[in-house]
Design a protein around this motif. Structure first.
Motif, PDB file in Angstrom:
ATOM      1  N   GLY A  92       9.935  -3.467  -8.402  1.00  0.00           N
ATOM      2  CA  GLY A  92       8.991  -4.360  -9.030  1.00  0.00           C
ATOM      3  C   GLY A  92       8.605  -5.133 -10.549  1.00  0.00           C
ATOM      4  O   GLY A  92       8.112  -6.556  -9.791  1.00  0.00           O
ATOM      5  N   LEU A  93       9.528  -4.600 -10.701  1.00  0.00           N
ATOM      6  CA  LEU A  93       9.995  -5.926 -12.155  1.00  0.00           C
ATOM      7  C   LEU A  93      10.677  -6.693 -12.352  1.00  0.00           C
ATOM      8  O   LEU A  93      10.453  -8.403 -12.468  1.00  0.00           O
ATOM      9  N   ALA A  94      11.593  -6.658 -11.209  1.00  0.00           N
ATOM     10  CA  ALA A  94      12.798  -7.252 -11.003  1.00  0.00           C
ATOM     11  C   ALA A  94      11.941  -9.075 -10.171  1.00  0.00           C
ATOM     12  O   ALA A  94      11.965  -9.864  -9.834  1.00  0.00           O
ATOM     13  N   GLY A  95      11.147  -8.309  -8.832  1.00  0.00           N
ATOM     14  CA  GLY A  95      10.027  -8.973  -8.543  1.00  0.00           C
ATOM     15  C   GLY A  95       9.121  -9.426  -8.865  1.00  0.00           C
ATOM     16  O   GLY A  95       8.878 -10.924  -8.268  1.00  0.00           O
ATOM     17  N   ALA A  96       8.721  -9.312 -10.356  1.00  0.00           N
ATOM     18  CA  ALA A  96       7.514  -9.732 -11.134  1.00  0.00           C
ATOM     19  C   ALA A  96       8.473 -10.890 -11.142  1.00  0.00           C
ATOM     20  O   ALA A  96       7.936 -12.243 -11.431  1.00  0.00           O
ATOM     21  N   LEU A  97       9.175 -11.130 -12.156  1.00  0.00           N
ATOM     22  CA  LEU A  97      10.575 -11.978 -12.965  1.00  0.00           C
ATOM     23  C   LEU A  97      10.836 -13.109 -12.224  1.00  0.00           C
ATOM     24  O   LEU A  97      10.651 -13.897 -11.903  1.00  0.00           O
TER      25      LEU A  97
ATOM     26  N   GLY B 142      -1.678 -14.102 -10.224  1.00  0.00           N
ATOM     27  CA  GLY B 142      -2.168 -13.183 -11.274  1.00  0.00           C
ATOM     28  C   GLY B 142      -1.366 -12.086 -11.565  1.00  0.00           C
ATOM     29  O   GLY B 142      -0.900 -11.081 -12.173  1.00  0.00           O
ATOM     30  N   PRO B 143      -0.544 -11.055 -10.320  1.00  0.00           N
ATOM     31  CA  PRO B 143       0.118  -9.147  -9.903  1.00  0.00           C
ATOM     32  C   PRO B 143       1.155  -9.897 -11.307  1.00  0.00           C
ATOM     33  O   PRO B 143       1.131  -8.802 -11.827  1.00  0.00           O
ATOM     34  N   ALA B 144       1.996 -10.991 -10.682  1.00  0.00           N
ATOM     35  CA  ALA B 144       2.995 -10.821 -11.330  1.00  0.00           C
ATOM     36  C   ALA B 144       3.261 -11.604 -12.644  1.00  0.00           C
ATOM     37  O   ALA B 144       3.523 -10.769 -13.687  1.00  0.00           O
ATOM     38  N   LEU B 145       1.963 -11.815 -13.166  1.00  0.00           N
ATOM     39  CA  LEU B 145       1.374 -11.500 -15.077  1.00  0.00           C
ATOM     40  C   LEU B 145       0.996 -11.104 -15.613  1.00  0.00           C
ATOM     41  O   LEU B 145       1.709 -10.693 -16.664  1.00  0.00           O
ATOM     42  N   THR B 146       0.666  -9.845 -14.142  1.00  0.00           N
ATOM     43  CA  THR B 146       0.110  -8.630 -14.955  1.00  0.00           C
ATOM     44  C   THR B 146       1.129  -7.762 -14.806  1.00  0.00           C
ATOM     45  O   THR B 146       1.043  -7.128 -16.132  1.00  0.00           O
TER      46      THR B 146
ATOM     47  N   LEU C 203       1.115   0.508 -11.572  1.00  0.00           N
ATOM     48  CA  LEU C 203       1.723   0.761 -10.552  1.00  0.00           C
ATOM     49  C   LEU C 203       1.088  -0.189  -8.777  1.00  0.00           C
ATOM     50  O   LEU C 203       1.772  -0.812  -8.274  1.00  0.00           O
ATOM     51  N   PRO C 204      -0.096  -0.514  -9.554  1.00  0.00           N
ATOM     52  CA  PRO C 204      -0.548  -1.692  -7.786  1.00  0.00           C
ATOM     53  C   PRO C 204      -0.262  -3.029  -7.654  1.00  0.00           C
ATOM     54  O   PRO C 204       0.681  -3.459  -7.090  1.00  0.00           O
ATOM     55  N   PHE C 205       0.003  -3.638  -9.518  1.00  0.00           N
ATOM     56  CA  PHE C 205       0.568  -4.412  -9.641  1.00  0.00           C
ATOM     57  C   PHE C 205       1.862  -4.301  -9.039  1.00  0.00           C
ATOM     58  O   PHE C 205       3.069  -5.858  -8.639  1.00  0.00           O
ATOM     59  N   LEU C 206       2.817  -4.160  -9.381  1.00  0.00           N
ATOM     60  CA  LEU C 206       4.368  -3.177  -9.233  1.00  0.00           C
ATOM     61  C   LEU C 206       4.470  -3.506  -7.670  1.00  0.00           C
ATOM     62  O   LEU C 206       4.821  -4.598  -7.107  1.00  0.00           O
ATOM     63  N   ALA C 207       3.766  -2.356  -7.069  1.00  0.00           N
ATOM     64  CA  ALA C 207       3.883  -2.503  -5.697  1.00  0.00           C
ATOM     65  C   ALA C 207       3.369  -3.958  -4.885  1.00  0.00           C
ATOM     66  O   ALA C 207       4.236  -4.067  -3.788  1.00  0.00           O
ATOM     67  N   LEU C 208       2.478  -4.386  -5.707  1.00  0.00           N
ATOM     68  CA  LEU C 208       1.784  -6.124  -4.483  1.00  0.00           C
ATOM     69  C   LEU C 208       3.243  -6.955  -4.898  1.00  0.00           C
ATOM     70  O   LEU C 208       3.667  -7.632  -3.712  1.00  0.00           O
ATOM     71  N   VAL C 209       4.070  -7.250  -5.722  1.00  0.00           N
ATOM     72  CA  VAL C 209       4.516  -8.484  -6.170  1.00  0.00           C
ATOM     73  C   VAL C 209       6.085  -7.754  -5.224  1.00  0.00           C
ATOM     74  O   VAL C 209       7.287  -8.527  -4.853  1.00  0.00           O
ATOM     75  N   LEU C 210       6.505  -6.253  -5.428  1.00  0.00           N
ATOM     76  CA  LEU C 210       7.602  -6.103  -4.919  1.00  0.00           C
ATOM     77  C   LEU C 210       7.560  -6.457  -3.636  1.00  0.00           C
ATOM     78  O   LEU C 210       8.262  -6.910  -2.642  1.00  0.00           O
TER      79      LEU C 210
ATOM     80  N   MET D 203       1.220  -1.204  -0.100  1.00  0.00           N
ATOM     81  CA  MET D 203       0.137   0.143   0.052  1.00  0.00           C
ATOM     82  C   MET D 203       1.128   0.905   0.549  1.00  0.00           C
ATOM     83  O   MET D 203       0.881   1.906  -0.484  1.00  0.00           O
ATOM     84  N   VAL D 204       1.782   0.972   0.964  1.00  0.00           N
ATOM     85  CA  VAL D 204       2.827   2.039   0.919  1.00  0.00           C
ATOM     86  C   VAL D 204       3.334   2.560  -0.498  1.00  0.00           C
ATOM     87  O   VAL D 204       3.984   4.075  -1.129  1.00  0.00           O
ATOM     88  N   LEU D 205       3.967   1.492  -0.976  1.00  0.00           N
ATOM     89  CA  LEU D 205       4.250   2.034  -2.498  1.00  0.00           C
ATOM     90  C   LEU D 205       3.674   2.289  -3.419  1.00  0.00           C
ATOM     91  O   LEU D 205       4.016   2.822  -4.311  1.00  0.00           O
ATOM     92  N   PHE D 206       3.080   1.778  -3.706  1.00  0.00           N
ATOM     93  CA  PHE D 206       0.997   2.699  -4.415  1.00  0.00           C
ATOM     94  C   PHE D 206       1.148   3.521  -4.269  1.00  0.00           C
ATOM     95  O   PHE D 206       0.825   4.439  -5.458  1.00  0.00           O
ATOM     96  N   GLY D 207       0.696   4.051  -2.811  1.00  0.00           N
ATOM     97  CA  GLY D 207       0.245   5.188  -3.035  1.00  0.00           C
ATOM     98  C   GLY D 207       1.370   6.262  -2.326  1.00  0.00           C
ATOM     99  O   GLY D 207       1.137   8.049  -2.864  1.00  0.00           O
TER     100      GLY D 207
END
Length: 548
Positions: free
Chosen positions: A314-319, A336-340, A364-371, A156-160
C-alpha cells in the motif's frame, strides 16, 4: 423548443448538474453518482460485506487479548451511560470525549437489556457495526474516485479481510470510530453531484473524526485536496470555504467546552486542556521506526507479523500514484488517499516520535484504496487497448490471460498468509486467563463491597458487575498513584490495598507507579491463570500485621 446547446454550456442547466463525471482510470467517464441504483455494485458490495462481517465477528470476544485501552474507553462509555460524568475517574484532556460518547450510544441498548454484558469481550460485537460501515464506505469512495468495480471491490477486501484489519478492527479503539467518520468525510467530498451541502457535510464529518481521535487532524489537508478536486470550478471557493468553516466551527467546540469549565489553561485544583496537549506533545518517544530494538521498531514488526502485503504494498502504491500524478488519471483521482498515506507514513518516520500500536488503523482504508488503485493503473498500462480493431481482438485474449496469470500469482502469495492470520483470529482463545481471573474474583472473595483491588481497565467493568465498588473498591491501577481523588483515600498507600490482579499490563507499568509496585512486592499469588508472559496473577497484599 429543445435546446441545441450542449449540456456543458446550456444556461438552462444548473452549473452543478452540467458538471461531467470524473474520468475513470481509462479516461472514460466515471461511475454513476447513485451507486444504490446499480445492481452489480449492490450485489458485489453486499457479498463482500457479509464475508468481512463473518471473518471479523467469529471468535471476536476471545481474540486478540483484551487491552487496557479498550477497557478504558468502554469504562468511560459506561460512566456516560450511568450519568457519572465523562469518565469513570477524574476526566483529564487526554482525548476528546466524543469518541466514548459514541461508544455509550452504541452499547446503550445491549447494556440496558443485559447490564452485566457491559464488558470488553462482549461489547466488542458493536465494533462489527463500525467495521461494516467503514467497509461499505471504502467501496463507495473507491467508485466515486472512478475506480472500476473490480478495483473498488479489491479495496474493500484489502481493508476488511487483511489479518491486520481483522485483529485491530475487532478492538474497541477510538481510531476505528474516527476512521469511519474520516471515510464519510472523503466520500462526501468526492460526491459526483458536487452539491455544496456535501462539502459542508464533509467538513462536519471531518470535525467529528478529529473530536473522536485528535490525531485525525493530520489528514485534513488530504481531505481538502479531495474536496478541491471534486468541486465544480464555478463553486470551488464556496465549497472549500464551507468545508473548512464547518470543520473549524465544530472543532473549536472542544476548547470552548474547556474554556466554559475554566479548564482551558493550567490552574490550582483542576485539570486543563493545555496540560493535556502539552503531555501529548512532550511524551517520551518510542524511537525511530527503522532502528532495531526501539519501541517503534517493535510496533512495526507487530504490524508486519499479521500482514506484510497491505502496509508495504500500500505504501509503495501511494508513492507510485504520487510520482505519476501529472500524467495518470488514476493518480489524480486518488490524490487524496495517496496523500493521506504519505502524511501518516512521514509522521511514523519521525526520528523520536511516539508510535502506538493502533496508529496503523488510521491508514488501513487509504492503504487499501491506493493499492487497489495502483493495481488498476498498472493493469491498464500493461493491458491497454490498441487502436486497430483487428489488433484489439488479438490483444483482448492476451489481456485476459495475463490478467488471470497476475491474479493467480498474487493469490498464491497472499492467500496462504492471510489464511494463517485469519485462522489464528477465529480459533485462538487468548482471553481465557482474564475470564478465569474475573470469575475467581467474583466467587472467591467473601465481601467484594469492602474489598479494594487494583486491576487494569480491561477487567474493571467485570468486577463492577461482580459487586465491587466502582472507583474506590475496584481501582484502575494507574489511579492509585496518579489521581489525587483516589490517593487521598489511601492514607497508608499500598497497605490500603487488599488484592492486585497482576495482568501483563499491570506488571509492565508497575515500575513507574510506587504504590502499585509496592503492593506487588508485598503480596503473594493466591491464584494464577495462564502461563508465561501472558499469565494473570491474583495476588493478596500482606501488611506488617500479617496476611490480609
Amino acid at each position: 423548443m429543445t435546446s441545441t446547446l450542449p449540456a456543458a454550456t446550456d444556461p438552462k442547466v444548473p452549473a452543478q448538474r452540467r458538471a461531467t463525471p470524473a474520468a475513470g482510470p481509462h479516461g472514460r467517464p466515471g461511475p454513476p453518482g447513485r451507486l444504490r441504483s446499480s445492481r452489480p455494485d449492490l450485489v458485489l458490495c453486499g457479498v463482500l460485506l457479509v464475508a468481512i462481517l463473518i471473518v471479523q465477528g467469529w471468535n471476536i470476544a476471545d481474540y486478540p487479548t483484551l487491552s487496557d485501552d479498550e477497557g478504558t474507553y468502554l469504562a468511560q462509555a459506561w460512566a456516560v451511560q450511568e450519568g457519572r460524568g465523562l469518565a469513570h475517574y477524574t476526566y483529564w484532556y487526554d482525548h476528546p470525549p466524543l469518541g466514548w460518547i459514541q461508544l455509550a450510544a452504541l452499547t446503550w441498548i445491549p447494556a440496558m437489556l443485559s447490564p452485566e454484558s457491559m464488558t470488553v469481550g462482549t461489547m466488542r460485537a458493536v465494533m462489527l457495526l463500525v467495521s461494516g460501515v467503514s467497509a461499505v464506505l471504502v467501496y463507495v469512495l473507491g467508485r466515486r474516485l472512478a475506480l472500476p468495480r473490480w478495483a473498488a471491490g479489491l479495496g474493500m477486501v484489502l481493508f476488511g479481510l487483511s489479518p491486520l484489519s481483522v485483529v485491530l478492527q475487532r478492538e474497541i479503539f477510538l481510531d476505528n470510530l474516527a476512521v469511519m467518520w474520516t471515510l464519510l468525510a472523503f466520500t462526501l467530498a468526492a460526491s459526483p453531484s458536487r452539491h455544496l451541502w456535501h462539502h459542508f457535510g464533509a467538513g462536519m464529518a471531518a470535525a467529528t473524526a478529529v473530536l473522536t481521535k485528535e490525531t485525525m487532524l493530520v489528514v485534513l489537508p488530504a481531505l481538502f485536496v479531495t474536496a478541491w478536486r471534486h468541486s465544480h470550478k464555478d463553486t470551488r471557493k464556496f465549497a472549500l470555504t464551507g468545508a473548512v468553516t464547518a470543520c473549524a466551527l465544530i472543532g473549536f467546540s472542544y476548547p470552548l467546552f474547556a474554556l466554559l469549565k475554566g479548564e482551558l489553561f493550567p490552574g490550582s485544583g483542576h485539570v486543563s486542556l493545555w496540560e493535556g496537549v502539552r503531555y501529548q506533545l512532550t511524551r517520551p518517544g518510542s524511537g525511530f521506526i527503522l532502528d532495531r530494538g526501539s519501541g517503534s521498531w517493535d510496533v512495526l514488526q507487530s504490524w508486519l507479523y499479521y500482514d506484510r502485503v497491505l502496509p508495504l504494498a500500500g505504501l509503495a502504491g501511494a508513492l507510485l500514484l504520487l510520482a505519476t500524478w501529472r500524467w495518470s488519471v488514476t493518480a489524480r483521482a486518488l490524490a487524496g488517499p495517496a496523500l493521506t498515506v504519505a502524511i501518516l507514513a512521514a509522521l511514523a518516520l519521525r526520528p523520536n516520535g511516539y508510535l502506538p500500536a493502533m496508529y496503523v488503523i488510521q491508514a488501513l482504508p487509504f492503504l487499501a484504496l491506493v493499492l487497489a488503485g495502483s493495481t488498476a493503473s498498472v493493469a491498464h498500462a500493461v493491458l491497454r487497448r490498441r487502436r486497430d480493431r483487428a489488433e484489439r481482438r488479438t490483444v483482448t485474449y492476451g489481456r485476459y490471460a495475463l490478467a488471470a496469470a497476475l491474479a493467480l500469482a498474487a493469490c498464491a502469495y497472499v492467500v496462504p498468509r492471510w489464511y494463517d492470520g485469519a485462522r489464528t483470529a477465529v480459533t485462538t482463545e487468548a482471553n481465557a486467563p482474564y475470564e478465569a481471573a474475573s470469575r475467581w474474583m467474583a466467587t472467591e472473595v467473601a465481601d467484594p463491597d469492602s474489598t479494594r483491588v487494583l486491576v487494569d481497565d480491561a477487567m474493571w467493568l467485570d468486577l463492577v458487575h461482580a459487586g465491587y465498588r466502582p472507583g474506590l473498591g475496584v481501582i484502575w491501577f494507574y489511579k492509585a498513584d496518579l489521581d489525587p481523588a483516589v490517593t487521598k483515600t489511601m492514607p497508608r498507600g499500598w497497605r490500603d490495598i487488599d488484592y492486585v490482579v497482576a495482568s501483563p499490563t499491570v506488571r509492565r507499568d508497575a515500575k513507574d507507579l510506587p504504590n502499585v509496585r509496592a503492593a506487588i512486592e508485598h503480596s503473594e499469588p493466591v491464584a494464577v491463570f495462564g502461563t508465561g508472559e501472558d499469565r494473570v496473577e491474583i495476588r493478596r497484599v500482606e501488611t506488617a500485621g500479617g496476611t490480609r
